[in-house]
Write a protein that holds these residues in place. Structure first.
Motif, PDB file in Angstrom:
ATOM      1  N   TRP A 261       0.815  -1.114   0.021  1.00 20.63           N
ATOM      2  CA  TRP A 261      -0.001  -0.117   0.239  1.00 20.63           C
ATOM      3  C   TRP A 261       1.238   1.482   0.349  1.00 20.63           C
ATOM      4  O   TRP A 261       1.377   1.214   0.840  1.00 20.63           O
ATOM      5  CB  TRP A 261      -0.957   0.070   1.284  1.00 20.63           C
ATOM      6  N   GLN A 262       0.634   2.575  -1.087  1.00 21.95           N
ATOM      7  CA  GLN A 262       1.103   3.050  -0.946  1.00 21.95           C
ATOM      8  C   GLN A 262       0.227   4.803  -0.545  1.00 21.95           C
ATOM      9  O   GLN A 262      -0.544   4.477  -0.603  1.00 21.95           O
ATOM     10  CB  GLN A 262       1.285   3.534  -2.161  1.00 21.95           C
ATOM     11  N   THR A 263       0.924   4.975   0.780  1.00 17.32           N
ATOM     12  CA  THR A 263       0.586   6.544   0.760  1.00 17.32           C
ATOM     13  C   THR A 263       0.905   7.515   0.915  1.00 17.32           C
ATOM     14  O   THR A 263       2.047   8.053   0.828  1.00 17.32           O
ATOM     15  CB  THR A 263      -0.198   6.613   2.297  1.00 17.32           C
ATOM     16  N   THR A 268      -4.228   6.532   0.212  1.00 20.05           N
ATOM     17  CA  THR A 268      -3.513   4.957  -0.034  1.00 20.05           C
ATOM     18  C   THR A 268      -4.872   4.739  -0.883  1.00 20.05           C
ATOM     19  O   THR A 268      -5.592   4.359  -1.407  1.00 20.05           O
ATOM     20  CB  THR A 268      -4.209   4.698   1.413  1.00 20.05           C
TER      21      THR A 268
END
Ligand SMILES: NC(=O)c1ccc[n+]([C@@H]2O[C@H](COP(=O)([O-])OP(=O)(O)OC[C@H]3O[C@@H](n4cnc5c(N)ncnc54)[C@H](O)[C@@H]3O)[C@@H](O)[C@H]2O)c1
Length: 335
Positions: A261-263, A268
């Motif tokens: 997961w990229q925030t 997100t």
């Protein structure tokens, strides 16, 4: 077509043999185990000669590639003999049970005309590939820090089934060298070589079953100026998913539940998943066949395999340094 032999017919050899069988460019020519019954059984199953001494196998068959799937203290002796015989080597992690043993392989590989690959198959997981690519893209900005944890489960029966696993002399350590080394490898691949390592390891829950450690905490200051903190244990009740998080000025990337997961300012989102890696031992990852296929595909390339003995030495140095700092290495054993 390349010829292959597998030395050490235990648990992990099954993944090597399956990958060899599935690759039409590889011809399995022999198996070898010091246990004659294991060797013969595998020889019958795969319809190839079975050996109990790898040197006889090397002399008689000169396979193009030797897969080393033995206990840790046997990796270097078998790998060096295979290089001396002119074979390429694909060795399971760790490269050796001590840093001194690992250095012997690094030195021998440096003058060999054949290649050495080290099985850090988790680098081939979609999650690892995505994190590496995100870091390379610079999208997270300068990296502030990272953390990772391995909460896994090994019971006394696991060690009783193969007593070498719980001993300093044959395994060179416990949860760090045998299980968590994959995540240590990922941390150093993502964040840079360790410039300083501080850590403590101990045996808390499995002391009746093993000599080696079952829990450890480590602080690594990488040569990139980034610090990571790391925790590993074999004392959990199950094999939980690996947790790894890297924080940058402009965002955070997190591996959790086999998903990445990229925030960042945009929110997100999921950028990768290892969900195809299901099955009883999914924690090993699906990477074995990917790595093995890749190793064979690159045999003719002029450059060394991209995960070689020098790469294998990096996490080995980290964890053996932690053992030394913890005062748990047996008297007289090299770091
Ligand atoms: N990459 C991974 O995710 C992963 C997972 C599990 C194990 N491993 C690694 O695979 C290796 C083997 O682990 P395992 O759990 O399969 O062990 P195992 O005990 O199940 O099998 C090892 C086999 O090697 C044989 N052997 C010992 N010395 C030998 C020698 N000199 N020549 C030939 N055979 C010899 C033993 O008799 C045994 O059959 C270890 O290095 C381990 O760390 C890697």
């Amino acid at each position: 077509m390349s010829t292959a032999a597998v030395v050490g017919i235990g648990d992990i050899s099954a993944l090597h043999l399956a990958a060899i069988q599935a690759n039409p460019g590889i011809d399995l020519v022999a198996v070898c185990d010091v246990d004659p019954a294991r060797a013969e059984r595998a020889g019958r199953t795969f319809g190839v000669p079975a050996y109990t001494d790898h040197r006889t196998l090397l002399r008689e068959l000169s396979p193009d590639v030797v897969h080393v799937t033995t206990p840790h203290d046997q990796h270097v002796p078998v790998a060096v003999d295979a290089l001396d015989a002119g074979s390429h080597v694909l060795t399971e992690k760790p490269i050796g049970q001590t840093v001194a043993a690992g250095r012997r392989l690094v030195d021998r590989a440096a003058t060999a005309s054949t290649k050495v690959g080290v099985v850090f198959q988790n680098r081939y997981n979609p999650s690892s590939v995505a994190i590496r690519a995100l870091l390379d893209s610079g999208a997270l900005g300068p990296i502030a820090g990272a953390r990772a944890a391995v909460w896994w489960y090994r019971n006394p029966a696991y060690y009783a089934a193969a007593p070498w696993r719980g001993r300093w002399e044959t395994a060179g350590g416990g949860v760090l060298i045998n299980q968590a080394i994959h995540t240590l490898d990922l941390l150093t691949w993502f964040l840079g070589h360790p410039a300083s390592v501080r850590g403590r390891a101990a045996t808390l829950a499995l002391a009746d079953a093993i000599e080696v450690e079952d829990i450890a905490s480590i602080v690594i200051d990488h040569d990139t100026g980034v610090r990571s903190t790391f925790f590993a244990t074999n004392c959990h009740h199950t094999n939980a998913d690996i947790e790894l998080e890297i924080t940058g000025r402009d965002g955070v990337v997190k591996l959790t539940g086999g998903e990445v997961w990229q925030t960042d300012a945009a929110g997100t989102r999921q950028i990768a998943s290892d969900s195809q890696a299901t099955g009883e031992r999914s924690y090993w990852g699906k990477g074995h066949s990917l790595l093995i296929d890749d190793f064979y595909a690159r045999l003719a390339d002029p450059e060394p395999f991209w995960i070689g003995p020098a790469d294998g030495l990096v996490p080995l140095q980290v964890l053996r340094e932690v053992y030394a700092q913890s005062g748990i290495l047996p008297v007289g054993q090299d770091v």
